[in-house]
Write a protein that holds these residues in place. Structure first.
Motif, PDB file in Angstrom:
ATOM      1  N   HIS A   1     -12.392  87.900 -15.680  1.00 46.14           N
ATOM      2  CA  HIS A   1     -11.191  88.729 -15.802  1.00 46.14           C
ATOM      3  C   HIS A   1     -10.894  89.462 -14.503  1.00 46.14           C
ATOM      4  O   HIS A   1      -9.739  89.584 -14.096  1.00 46.14           O
ATOM      5  CB  HIS A   1     -11.353  89.722 -16.964  1.00 46.14           C
ATOM      6  CG  HIS A   1     -11.374  89.050 -18.302  1.00 46.14           C
ATOM      7  ND1 HIS A   1     -11.659  89.704 -19.466  1.00 46.14           N
ATOM      8  CD2 HIS A   1     -11.140  87.764 -18.644  1.00 46.14           C
ATOM      9  CE1 HIS A   1     -11.605  88.848 -20.482  1.00 46.14           C
ATOM     10  NE2 HIS A   1     -11.293  87.664 -19.997  1.00 46.14           N
ATOM     11  N   LEU A   2     -11.951  89.957 -13.849  1.00 45.29           N
ATOM     12  CA  LEU A   2     -11.743  90.660 -12.583  1.00 45.29           C
ATOM     13  C   LEU A   2     -11.151  89.722 -11.541  1.00 45.29           C
ATOM     14  O   LEU A   2     -10.286  90.109 -10.758  1.00 45.29           O
ATOM     15  CB  LEU A   2     -13.054  91.252 -12.073  1.00 45.29           C
ATOM     16  CG  LEU A   2     -13.555  92.471 -12.840  1.00 45.29           C
ATOM     17  CD1 LEU A   2     -14.840  92.983 -12.221  1.00 45.29           C
ATOM     18  CD2 LEU A   2     -12.488  93.567 -12.851  1.00 45.29           C
TER      19      LEU A   2
ATOM     20  N   SER B   1     -11.884  99.204  -8.704  1.00 47.79           N
ATOM     21  CA  SER B   1     -12.755 100.253  -8.186  1.00 47.79           C
ATOM     22  C   SER B   1     -13.953 100.409  -9.116  1.00 47.79           C
ATOM     23  O   SER B   1     -13.794 100.420 -10.332  1.00 47.79           O
ATOM     24  CB  SER B   1     -11.927 101.539  -8.128  1.00 47.79           C
ATOM     25  OG  SER B   1     -12.601 102.537  -7.454  1.00 47.79           O
ATOM     26  N   LEU B   2     -15.156 100.507  -8.561  1.00 53.47           N
ATOM     27  CA  LEU B   2     -16.354 100.679  -9.376  1.00 53.47           C
ATOM     28  C   LEU B   2     -16.632 102.178  -9.520  1.00 53.47           C
ATOM     29  O   LEU B   2     -17.002 102.843  -8.561  1.00 53.47           O
ATOM     30  CB  LEU B   2     -17.538  99.958  -8.731  1.00 53.47           C
ATOM     31  CG  LEU B   2     -18.810  99.832  -9.559  1.00 53.47           C
ATOM     32  CD1 LEU B   2     -18.548  99.117 -10.884  1.00 53.47           C
ATOM     33  CD2 LEU B   2     -19.891  99.100  -8.781  1.00 53.47           C
ATOM     34  N   ASP B   3     -16.431 102.673 -10.757  1.00 54.25           N
ATOM     35  CA  ASP B   3     -16.494 104.109 -11.053  1.00 54.25           C
ATOM     36  C   ASP B   3     -17.946 104.554 -11.254  1.00 54.25           C
ATOM     37  O   ASP B   3     -18.795 103.743 -11.618  1.00 54.25           O
ATOM     38  CB  ASP B   3     -15.709 104.357 -12.354  1.00 54.25           C
ATOM     39  CG  ASP B   3     -15.146 105.765 -12.447  1.00 54.25           C
ATOM     40  OD1 ASP B   3     -15.458 106.602 -11.581  1.00 54.25           O
ATOM     41  OD2 ASP B   3     -14.380 106.016 -13.395  1.00 54.25           O
TER      42      ASP B   3
ATOM     43  N   ILE C   1     -10.518 101.709 -17.202  1.00 55.21           N
ATOM     44  CA  ILE C   1     -10.559 100.618 -18.181  1.00 55.21           C
ATOM     45  C   ILE C   1     -11.968 100.558 -18.773  1.00 55.21           C
ATOM     46  O   ILE C   1     -12.949 100.375 -18.044  1.00 55.21           O
ATOM     47  CB  ILE C   1     -10.210  99.263 -17.506  1.00 55.21           C
ATOM     48  CG1 ILE C   1      -8.806  99.294 -16.894  1.00 55.21           C
ATOM     49  CG2 ILE C   1     -10.368  98.099 -18.481  1.00 55.21           C
ATOM     50  CD1 ILE C   1      -7.660  99.323 -17.896  1.00 55.21           C
ATOM     51  N   SER C   2     -12.065 100.691 -20.087  1.00 59.73           N
ATOM     52  CA  SER C   2     -13.371 100.661 -20.761  1.00 59.73           C
ATOM     53  C   SER C   2     -13.934  99.244 -20.810  1.00 59.73           C
ATOM     54  O   SER C   2     -13.194  98.257 -20.730  1.00 59.73           O
ATOM     55  CB  SER C   2     -13.239 101.189 -22.185  1.00 59.73           C
ATOM     56  OG  SER C   2     -12.944 102.567 -22.159  1.00 59.73           O
ATOM     57  N   ALA C   3     -15.250  99.185 -20.982  1.00 61.33           N
ATOM     58  CA  ALA C   3     -15.960  97.896 -20.978  1.00 61.33           C
ATOM     59  C   ALA C   3     -15.355  96.894 -21.965  1.00 61.33           C
ATOM     60  O   ALA C   3     -15.098  95.738 -21.621  1.00 61.33           O
ATOM     61  CB  ALA C   3     -17.430  98.124 -21.300  1.00 61.33           C
TER      62      ALA C   3
ATOM     63  N   LEU D   1      -7.630  99.545 -10.945  1.00 63.80           N
ATOM     64  CA  LEU D   1      -8.343  99.611 -12.221  1.00 63.80           C
ATOM     65  C   LEU D   1      -9.751 100.117 -11.966  1.00 63.80           C
ATOM     66  O   LEU D   1     -10.479  99.555 -11.138  1.00 63.80           O
ATOM     67  CB  LEU D   1      -8.381  98.229 -12.884  1.00 63.80           C
ATOM     68  CG  LEU D   1      -7.011  97.616 -13.165  1.00 63.80           C
ATOM     69  CD1 LEU D   1      -7.173  96.238 -13.804  1.00 63.80           C
ATOM     70  CD2 LEU D   1      -6.170  98.524 -14.077  1.00 63.80           C
ATOM     71  N   GLU D   2     -10.127 101.205 -12.632  1.00 68.44           N
ATOM     72  CA  GLU D   2     -11.474 101.758 -12.475  1.00 68.44           C
ATOM     73  C   GLU D   2     -12.348 101.247 -13.608  1.00 68.44           C
ATOM     74  O   GLU D   2     -12.050 101.454 -14.780  1.00 68.44           O
ATOM     75  CB  GLU D   2     -11.430 103.290 -12.485  1.00 68.44           C
ATOM     76  CG  GLU D   2     -10.625 103.847 -11.332  1.00 68.44           C
ATOM     77  CD  GLU D   2     -10.888 105.326 -11.065  1.00 68.44           C
ATOM     78  OE1 GLU D   2     -11.697 105.946 -11.790  1.00 68.44           O
ATOM     79  OE2 GLU D   2     -10.279 105.850 -10.116  1.00 68.44           O
ATOM     80  N   ILE D   3     -13.419 100.570 -13.228  1.00 64.75           N
ATOM     81  CA  ILE D   3     -14.352 100.046 -14.230  1.00 64.75           C
ATOM     82  C   ILE D   3     -15.753 100.597 -13.927  1.00 64.75           C
ATOM     83  O   ILE D   3     -15.986 101.115 -12.838  1.00 64.75           O
ATOM     84  CB  ILE D   3     -14.380  98.506 -14.203  1.00 64.75           C
ATOM     85  CG1 ILE D   3     -14.833  98.022 -12.822  1.00 64.75           C
ATOM     86  CG2 ILE D   3     -13.000  97.934 -14.521  1.00 64.75           C
ATOM     87  CD1 ILE D   3     -15.264  96.595 -12.813  1.00 64.75           C
TER      88      ILE D   3
END
Ligand code: C2E
Ligand code: CA
Ligand code: CA
Ligand code: CA
Length: 277
Positions: free
Chosen positions: A167-168, A179-181, A121-123, A151-153
């Protein structure tokens, strides 16, 4: 000198116009491509280091461009991130990935027991007020349980978007995992991990690929710190047996990389999963 200045201004004008036109064309092409079914997801397995079992599929977008052939995300995701187009792409990815995993579970529940799908998921999409509803809708329409979606952010999304935190919180309340990518490439310090609304850290592949002793020590430090904050850890970019062995030694539980499996089109993914289980 005066005419010279105007000459430069005209050259600048032309360059700007060319760039704007190129961008407008790319946007129109992406929109048309979405409508026309030119995009597809490839899936790469995330595996348990200890048991070698399948834990997740990361969905990675590809564009089958009618003239340019198979375009990797680097060719269109960054420009799409400059506009709201990235939200349209993200919505398509969410819908497609959830539907796909729901189908695989339906066909072969045993192979896919506990398996999740991970979506990037983009910023800007994370900041969008409609993201939470879109995720809820994708789950509803696919019939996929929330616990099956990751969701990878990125750290940038957390730093730059004031609404990201709220939102998170809403997304995690739905039961979705976050998940923190690319961890380690941004500015998040280990101490900040405690406050972040995330469940998992993905250690950026650059750390795996540098095999000097200080970098290896850093990887071990990240794994230890993540565990202290009750976060799971995925090591990205595992390309060799030695790298995998080292991860087992330091207690990193999850891994992803070419050594374990390359991203593959959906039709080849289940075959790969069955050979793994
Ligand atoms: P990412 O999320 O960090 O994805 C991992 C990238 O590393 C993927 O490249 C994957 O093919 C590649 N990779 C996996 N294992 C290895 C390995 O062992 N060695 C090496 N050298 N590379 C490996 P890909 O598919 O080209 O994607 C690049 C980036 O594009 C992704 O980086 C992500 O930031 C973005 N992206 C891909 N799909 C999507 C999407 O659906 N939405 C958004 N917003 N971004 C996406
Ligand atoms: Ca099986
Ligand atoms: Ca990712
Ligand atoms: Ca990554």
């Amino acid at each position: 000198a005066k005419s010279n200045g105007r000459g430069r201004a005209e050259v600048f004008d032309m360059a700007l116009r060319t760039e704007l036109e190129a961008r407008a064309k790319l946007e129109a092409d992406i929109r048309a491509g979405l409508a026309d079914g030119q995009f597809e997801l490839h899936y790469q397995p995330v595996m348990s280091v200890a048991t070698g079992s399948l834990r997740s599929y990361e969905a990675l977008i590809r564009w089958n461009h009618p003239e340019r052939g198979l375009v990797p995300p680097a060719g269109f995701i960054p420009p799409a991130e400059e506009s709201l187009l990235i939200c349209e792409i993200g919505r398509w990815v969410l819908g497609t990935a959830t539907r796909q995993l729901a189908g695989w579970i339906w066909d072969d529940p045993e192979t896919h027991r506990g398996v999740t799908v991970s979506v990037n998921i983009s910023a800007r999409h994370l900041a969008s007020p409609s993201l939470v509803d879109e995720v809820r809708q994708a789950l509803h329409e696919s019939g996929l349980e929330a616990a099956r979606l990751v969701l990878e952010i990125t750290e940038t999304a957390l730093m730059d978007e004031p609404t990201a935190d709220a939102h998170l919180r809403d997304l995690r309340a739905l039961g979705v995992t976050v998940s923190l990518d690319d961890f380690g490439t941004g500015y998040t310090s280990i101490g900040q991990l405690q406050k972040l609304q995330v469940d998992t850290l993905k250690i950026d592949q650059s750390f795996l690929h540098a095999d000097d002793t200080p970098t290896q020590a850093l990887v071990e430090l990240m794994v230890t710190a993540a565990h202290a904050f009750s976060l799971d850890v995925v090591a990205e970019g595992v390309e060799t047996r030695e790298q995998l062995d080292r991860l087992a030694d330091i207690g990193c539980e999850l891994a992803q990389g070419y050594y374990l499996g390359r991203p593959k089109p959906a039709r080849d993914t289940v075959v790969q999963a069955e050979s793994l289980s």
